[in-house]
Design a protein around this motif. Structure first.
Motif, short mmCIF file in Angstrom:
data_model
loop_
_atom_site.label_atom_id
_atom_site.label_comp_id
_atom_site.label_asym_id
_atom_site.label_seq_id
_atom_site.Cartn_x
_atom_site.Cartn_y
_atom_site.Cartn_z
N THR A 50 41.80 19.90 -29.78
CA THR A 50 40.72 18.98 -29.43
C THR A 50 40.65 18.73 -27.93
O THR A 50 39.88 17.89 -27.49
CB THR A 50 40.93 17.64 -30.14
OG1 THR A 50 42.23 17.14 -29.78
CG2 THR A 50 40.85 17.79 -31.63
N LYS A 51 41.50 19.44 -27.15
CA LYS A 51 41.59 19.28 -25.70
C LYS A 51 42.24 17.95 -25.32
O LYS A 51 42.08 17.44 -24.20
CB LYS A 51 40.23 19.41 -25.01
CG LYS A 51 39.44 20.65 -25.43
CD LYS A 51 38.08 20.69 -24.75
CE LYS A 51 37.22 21.82 -25.27
NZ LYS A 51 36.77 21.63 -26.66
N ALA A 52 43.00 17.37 -26.25
CA ALA A 52 43.69 16.10 -26.02
C ALA A 52 45.19 16.30 -26.23
O ALA A 52 45.64 17.26 -26.85
CB ALA A 52 43.17 15.02 -26.95
N VAL A 53 45.96 15.35 -25.68
CA VAL A 53 47.41 15.30 -25.90
C VAL A 53 47.73 13.95 -26.53
O VAL A 53 47.32 12.90 -26.02
CB VAL A 53 48.20 15.45 -24.58
CG1 VAL A 53 49.70 15.40 -24.86
CG2 VAL A 53 47.83 16.75 -23.87
N LYS A 54 48.46 13.97 -27.65
CA LYS A 54 48.88 12.73 -28.31
C LYS A 54 50.38 12.57 -28.17
O LYS A 54 51.13 13.55 -28.10
CB LYS A 54 48.50 12.75 -29.80
CG LYS A 54 47.01 12.57 -30.05
CD LYS A 54 46.73 12.28 -31.52
CE LYS A 54 45.30 11.83 -31.73
NZ LYS A 54 45.05 11.37 -33.12
N LEU A 55 50.83 11.32 -28.14
CA LEU A 55 52.25 11.02 -28.04
C LEU A 55 52.71 10.25 -29.26
O LEU A 55 51.99 9.37 -29.76
CB LEU A 55 52.55 10.23 -26.76
CG LEU A 55 52.49 11.08 -25.49
CD1 LEU A 55 51.11 10.97 -24.85
CD2 LEU A 55 53.57 10.70 -24.51
N TYR A 56 53.93 10.61 -29.73
CA TYR A 56 54.51 10.01 -30.92
C TYR A 56 55.97 9.67 -30.66
O TYR A 56 56.62 10.25 -29.79
CB TYR A 56 54.44 10.98 -32.11
CG TYR A 56 53.05 11.36 -32.55
CD1 TYR A 56 52.40 10.66 -33.55
CD2 TYR A 56 52.38 12.43 -31.96
CE1 TYR A 56 51.13 11.00 -33.96
CE2 TYR A 56 51.11 12.79 -32.36
CZ TYR A 56 50.48 12.07 -33.37
OH TYR A 56 49.22 12.42 -33.77
N SER A 57 56.49 8.75 -31.45
CA SER A 57 57.93 8.48 -31.44
C SER A 57 58.62 9.58 -32.23
O SER A 57 58.26 9.86 -33.38
CB SER A 57 58.23 7.14 -32.09
OG SER A 57 59.60 7.05 -32.43
N PRO A 58 59.65 10.23 -31.65
CA PRO A 58 60.36 11.27 -32.39
C PRO A 58 61.25 10.72 -33.50
O PRO A 58 61.68 11.48 -34.36
CB PRO A 58 61.20 11.96 -31.32
CG PRO A 58 61.43 10.91 -30.29
CD PRO A 58 60.18 10.07 -30.28
N THR A 60 60.41 7.75 -35.49
CA THR A 60 59.61 7.21 -36.59
C THR A 60 58.33 7.98 -36.86
O THR A 60 57.72 7.81 -37.90
CB THR A 60 59.23 5.75 -36.30
OG1 THR A 60 58.36 5.72 -35.15
CG2 THR A 60 60.47 4.92 -36.02
N GLY A 61 57.90 8.79 -35.88
CA GLY A 61 56.61 9.47 -36.00
C GLY A 61 55.43 8.58 -35.67
O GLY A 61 54.28 8.98 -35.83
N GLN A 62 55.69 7.36 -35.18
CA GLN A 62 54.61 6.43 -34.88
C GLN A 62 53.77 6.92 -33.71
O GLN A 62 54.28 7.34 -32.68
CB GLN A 62 55.17 5.05 -34.57
CG GLN A 62 54.11 4.00 -34.28
CD GLN A 62 54.71 2.64 -34.02
OE1 GLN A 62 55.92 2.47 -34.06
NE2 GLN A 62 53.87 1.65 -33.75
N PHE A 63 52.45 6.85 -33.86
CA PHE A 63 51.52 7.22 -32.80
C PHE A 63 51.61 6.22 -31.65
O PHE A 63 51.59 5.02 -31.85
CB PHE A 63 50.09 7.26 -33.36
CG PHE A 63 49.03 7.49 -32.33
CD1 PHE A 63 48.93 8.71 -31.67
CD2 PHE A 63 48.11 6.50 -32.04
CE1 PHE A 63 47.93 8.94 -30.73
CE2 PHE A 63 47.11 6.71 -31.10
CZ PHE A 63 47.02 7.93 -30.44
N GLN A 64 51.72 6.74 -30.41
CA GLN A 64 51.88 5.87 -29.25
C GLN A 64 50.65 5.81 -28.35
O GLN A 64 50.41 4.80 -27.71
CB GLN A 64 53.10 6.33 -28.43
CG GLN A 64 54.41 6.22 -29.17
CD GLN A 64 55.58 6.81 -28.40
OE1 GLN A 64 55.40 7.71 -27.57
NE2 GLN A 64 56.77 6.33 -28.67
N GLY A 65 49.89 6.89 -28.28
CA GLY A 65 48.73 6.90 -27.42
C GLY A 65 48.21 8.31 -27.21
O GLY A 65 48.77 9.29 -27.70
N GLU A 66 47.12 8.42 -26.44
CA GLU A 66 46.42 9.68 -26.29
C GLU A 66 45.96 9.88 -24.85
O GLU A 66 45.53 8.93 -24.19
CB GLU A 66 45.21 9.70 -27.23
CG GLU A 66 44.43 10.98 -27.25
CD GLU A 66 43.30 10.93 -28.27
OE1 GLU A 66 42.97 11.96 -28.86
OE2 GLU A 66 42.74 9.83 -28.48
N CYS A 67 46.07 11.13 -24.35
CA CYS A 67 45.60 11.49 -23.02
C CYS A 67 44.44 12.46 -23.16
O CYS A 67 44.60 13.54 -23.73
CB CYS A 67 46.73 12.14 -22.20
SG CYS A 67 48.21 11.13 -22.02
#
Length: 378
Positions: A50-58, A60-67
């Motif tokens: 999608t031309k985006a980068v997402k960040l997660y906790s390794p 818990t897998g919790q979503f942290q944010g998007e660039c």
């Protein structure tokens, strides 16, 4: 969420890993391209089609944010600058290398190739750690990343797309480039950089190069995966070929009694000795870790780890979070994260436990498991 199911899988001399969790990235048919860790393992960054980068906790897998900001395919991401561990860099076919502050998920800088060139790979290094090198079409571009000023352009060493650039670990003034033209080149980046004076050696692999990496206790050895799924091993200091496994896919398939290897994802160096694992996958989403014997009789052994039941398509990226060794380990924890063309991230455990005590548990895991637990997230 579907209920977890248990199944017995028998594969002699192989270790099975439980699927702790899978995350659907909510992009339909979009791909996961690459997964990279932050130095302190507080986040993993995931590039998507999608031309985006997402960040997660390794953990818990919790979503942290998007660039978000690239206008074309993201080809590589990396937490590269040790002095700024919160900075994530990404390069793209839009001709830019962008830096993101992962605390705010905002872009903080952008370097443009200036000629609408696709940038396929980048690396930070140099004797003073001030250089940013990038592979763009048949050129290798250099900037001083501290001020964004371009300092060199090498355009005579390769004739086709430069797919990989890497500064050599423990030899930060040396740069390796690899290309679709089948060549790997070593450059000295001290002083003024030019094709005539700084090209130190050329290795002819003979076919289009997809991925390369360094391994061994002094990082003197080099592995090379090609676009026709062959594997070669080199000593880069004297350009000596130590193994040339043209039929690597067939060799791996012959050693895996339960499946056929359709492609290779990556190679994994466990961090000590000269051991190397070749990670192969099936179109249905299963993965195997195959030990590579490149001394004496060249061979690819039976998979020492199998990851199955998580993905439903081709796997694009594997992030090992352990030292994969031959015997049981004293600790239990997360073995790896994987991502693929099914748009899914999968977290793999060494057993059915879902309780992780600390980040230190990631480094070594146990292998004595006979069941695979599947948990699929909607």
């Amino acid at each position: 969420m579907e209920e977890a199911t248990e199944m017995e899988i028998e594969e002699p001399k192989s270790k099975k890993f439980g699927l702790k969790n899978s995350i659907q990235t909510n992009f339909g048919n979009d791909y996961v391209f690459q997964i990279v860790p932050k130095d302190d393992w507080s986040s993993v960054a995931v590039s998507l089609s999608t031309k985006a980068v997402k960040l997660y906790s390794p953990v818990t897998g919790q979503f942290q944010g998007e660039c978000k900001g690239h206008s074309d395919t993201i080809n590589q991401i990396s937490f590269s600058v040790s002095s700024s561990p919160h900075l994530l860099h990404s390069c793209s076919s839009d001709g830019t290398i962008r830096a993101w502050d992962t605390r705010t998920f905002q872009q903080v800088s952008c370097i443009n190739s200036g000629s609408s060139q696709e940038i396929f790979s980048f690396s930070f290094g140099g004797s003073n750690d001030n250089l940013l090198a990038a592979g763009a079409k048949s050129q290798i571009l250099f900037w001083d990343w501290r001020n964004g000023k371009q300092v060199a352009c090498l355009e005579e060493s390769h004739t086709e797309d430069v797919t990989q650039v890497h500064f050599v670990p423990d030899n930060r003034n040396k740069l390796l480039s690899a290309s679709v033209d089948g060549l790997m080149c070593i450059f000295n980046t001290d002083g003024d950089i030019n094709d005539d004076d700084d090209l130190e050696s050329v290795i002819n692999v003979g076919t289009s190069i997809g991925k390369v990496g360094f391994f061994g206790e002094t990082y003197q050895k080099l592995w090379c995966l090609t676009h026709i799924e062959s594997l070669s091993i080199w000593d880069w200091k004297d350009s000596r070929n130590e193994a040339n496994l043209l039929e690597a896919r067939s060799l791996a398939s012959d050693s895996w009694t339960l499946d056929h290897v359709d492609y290779f994802v990556d190679c994994h160096y466990p961090g000590e000795g000269d051991s190397l694992w070749l990670i192969g996958g099936t179109n249905a989403g299963a993965l195997g870790y195959f030990p590579v014997n490149y001394k004496g009789v060249r061979a690819i052994g039976s998979p020492e780890a199998i990851l199955g039941g998580g993905h439903k398509g081709v796997v694009r990226s594997v992030l090992p979070m352990s030292c994969l060794k031959g015997g049981p380990s004293q600790s239990q924890g997360i073995f790896a994260w994987t991502g693929g063309e099914d748009g899914r991230l999968c977290c793999w455990l060494s057993d059915d436990s879902t309780e992780i005590k600390s980040i230190l548990d990631f480094k070594c895991i146990g292998y004595e498991i006979t069941k695979v637990s599947q948990k699929k997230a909607a």
